[in-house]
Scaffold this motif. Sequence first.
Motif, mmCIF file in Angstrom:
data_model
loop_
_atom_site.group_PDB
_atom_site.id
_atom_site.type_symbol
_atom_site.label_atom_id
_atom_site.label_comp_id
_atom_site.label_asym_id
_atom_site.label_seq_id
_atom_site.Cartn_x
_atom_site.Cartn_y
_atom_site.Cartn_z
ATOM 1 N N ASN A 50 0.840 -1.196 0.000
ATOM 2 C CA ASN A 50 0.000 0.000 0.000
ATOM 3 C C ASN A 50 0.867 1.235 0.000
ATOM 4 N N VAL A 51 0.358 2.309 -0.588
ATOM 5 C CA VAL A 51 1.059 3.592 -0.537
ATOM 6 C C VAL A 51 1.138 4.035 0.923
ATOM 7 N N LYS A 107 4.048 0.151 -7.055
ATOM 8 C CA LYS A 107 4.106 -0.225 -8.465
ATOM 9 C C LYS A 107 2.712 -0.354 -9.072
ATOM 10 N N CYS A 108 2.534 0.288 -10.221
ATOM 11 C CA CYS A 108 1.251 0.208 -10.926
ATOM 12 C C CYS A 108 1.082 -1.128 -11.649
ATOM 13 N N ILE A 168 2.633 -5.653 -7.491
ATOM 14 C CA ILE A 168 1.874 -4.422 -7.676
ATOM 15 C C ILE A 168 1.393 -3.917 -6.324
ATOM 16 N N THR A 169 1.061 -2.633 -6.298
ATOM 17 C CA THR A 169 0.581 -1.996 -5.068
ATOM 18 C C THR A 169 -0.923 -1.781 -5.186
ATOM 19 N N SER A 170 -1.635 -2.029 -4.101
ATOM 20 C CA SER A 170 -3.089 -1.884 -4.100
ATOM 21 C C SER A 170 -3.489 -0.443 -3.797
ATOM 22 N N THR A 171 -4.552 0.013 -4.440
ATOM 23 C CA THR A 171 -5.095 1.338 -4.145
ATOM 24 C C THR A 171 -6.281 1.253 -3.198
ATOM 25 N N GLY A 216 4.722 4.068 -11.421
ATOM 26 C CA GLY A 216 4.295 4.155 -10.035
ATOM 27 C C GLY A 216 4.937 5.340 -9.361
ATOM 28 N N ILE A 217 5.099 5.266 -8.035
ATOM 29 C CA ILE A 217 5.711 6.363 -7.293
ATOM 30 C C ILE A 217 6.748 5.819 -6.311
ATOM 31 N N ILE A 218 7.644 6.703 -5.897
ATOM 32 C CA ILE A 218 8.630 6.409 -4.860
ATOM 33 C C ILE A 218 8.302 7.275 -3.648
#
Length: 778
Positions: A194-195, A367-368, A487-490, A345-347
């Motif tokens: 997760n972000v 990660k998207c 991948i990362t969940s939103t 994605g983002i860092i």
Amino acid sequence: MPARKPPARKRAAPLEKYREKRNFTKTPEPSAKVARGQGNSFVVQEHHARSLHYDFRLEMDGVLVSWAVPKGIPEDTAAKRLAVHVEDHPLDYGGFEGVIPEGNYGAGRVSIWDKGTWEPIGKDWKKQYASGKLKFVLRGSNLKGAYLLARMKDDTNWLMRKLDDKDIPVRPDVKLDRETPDFISPQLARPVPNVPIGEGWLHELKFDGYRLIAVRKKSSMKLFTRSGLDWTDKFSGIAKRLAAISKKDFVMDGEAVVFDGKGRSSFGGLQSALQAGDQEHIEFVAFDLLHLDGENLRDLPLSMRVERLKKLVPEESGAVRRSKVWPSSSGKELFKQACKTGLEGIISKSASGRYHEGSRKDWVKSKCRARQEFVVCGYTPPKGSLPAFGALVLASCEHGKMVPRGKVGTGFTEASRRKLLKLFQTIPTTEVPFRTKEPGVKWIKPQLVAEIEFAEITRDGSIRQGSFVGMREDKEAKDVQLDPLQITSTKRGKINVAGIPITHPERLVYPDDGISKLEVTKYYERVGPMMLPFVKDRPLSVLRAPDGISGSSFFQKSFSNFLPEHVLQQDLEDGSTVFSIRTLKGLVSLAQFGVIEFHLWGAKLPAPEKPDLLVWDLDPDPDVPWKEVLGGAFLTRDCLAGLGLETEVKTSGGKGLHIVLKTKRTLEWDEAKEFTKAVANIVAEHNPQRFITTASKSKRKGKIFIDWLRNGRGATCVAPWSLRARPGASVSMPLNWEDLSEATAAGFTIREPSSIPSEWKRIKPQTITKAMLRNVGL
């Protein structure tokens, strides 16, 4: 009345105790001489005395104040280590390396593990130290950051902890270390489910290019890859532009990128520009400043480094631009937008974090889509109208060995296929890195790295629906490991594994390996169907490490307060309490509760008095060659085969092997234990110089201990496929006997595919007859 604190430590004459314990005519250690002046050095010495420990020493008042740390200096904030306060040492001891002869105090080899400078936190630090607490900052080659030493009830026993970087105060007039600019191994990011939310984070877009470390030294401008390769000529345009931004020396962390028509960084576009020699369209995005004008900035918080970077690179656009930074509250929305627009994605980085070279502990990536590097180990023949080859055979490098990850046959152009084939044909090999059912593979030396996008990693560890993105010349094959999360969940809320909600999924269980709690629970979900037939209905003993393996850990045989979901507990006839599981949910529930290792009884419920599983644990001394351990396993197998019994084998997850015998419930515990002891003795008699069957550690030097003691009532053995709480996340892996000779001392890890060996499915419980008992002398 409240308990009184121990009085402040009273010192005798300087170095008196040090002098009393040593005869300087018999030891090469420095003499007891107090230095003049005030310094701020520290040293950590690896000391192989009666047992290995680390000596931690801080310079104070002309001496080295010293602690012995049995388990090593903590490098993770979850770790708490005992530090035994010992006598002060002379300042010259900070440079001592050598062997203290037998018969002398502290006999054994001493070597310097780390050294550098230290700085106390707080103006009244001497008063705090006298009362039993010292906070300080270390700046060494291995150790960096804030630490705490706190005295416990016993005057000599202290607790040592690593503090969070935010605990390091930053003064406006902070004095930075001077240094000569040079290549710095870049800090890395680990994937998260997760972000991150909450205060203290800074977010940036993740770019799709080549990571570069830019080093300006005097009039020279150099660009290095993350592995230290000099790529200045490859990116000559960037080098020329960076050289013009300042006459001061600097070291900058950033990325070479090419942006497409929609403003997205494109790795394919970057490779095309490099192949065409188009330097004009290759831009540099700077996101950190590590050195400026002779000063090391890496001990400053990220927020301060970014402010200094703004003065060198003020713009967020242009051929040399600064990466845009978003505040902590914008993380989730930024990630959603990044995925929506087709970015990687983002860092996310800790605003208070120092720059940790080569570490993944402080930066995270969301990660998207599933995408990462793999090692190219070979290629298949072309099919139909495909030119050059059919597909690339891929692997990742786990603990020094290649682990198969499937193949990729899409994403190539005809031209790229032909170009790659020419490259492959220059490095053929006859060595096969792993077994495969794929026919006709042309093997190549496993040294090339390709970036692959894919849908998911399957249960057997292979990629599904992979597509080739490009070759990665900036990464070495030995550094390519499987990403734990794809991948990362939103989505908000807890993540579920096998229907069990996972709390703190991002928590690092294996900090040095970047393995999180979520990866551990998903591992047990993956191997659970294979593991359950061996674990189900057996009393268990588990090793829990709620804060990861660098924190405290403990064995648990029952639950007195909280019983995890899907875990069964009952009292036996003798009054003891045991617990067991019956389902995959039970297995994952225990992993959610911080369990890393599963150890099982040799009997099942509801008949715990009748063993049905016997184990011989071959536990070698560290000096025993691995081939000798293999030989011991085969010898034990053959001894039991001579009795008419067929066995199975698995790695211990450590340095040994387990020989396993499934039996019918015909023996009592005492009889089964005597049988395993008798077999162990017979094996040991074949080579008494190599084998031992007694548990005395003093007699085990250079030998293999055949441990038969795991076969008593209540004794346990680590379960098949169980993880071990050791760096590397090793696994107790079942094998076929024919595959054992190919196993290495490194063993197997969490990131390797698992399957049930045919022998573990085929072999059924056997009867230990009276004739067999007589044959072993019972």
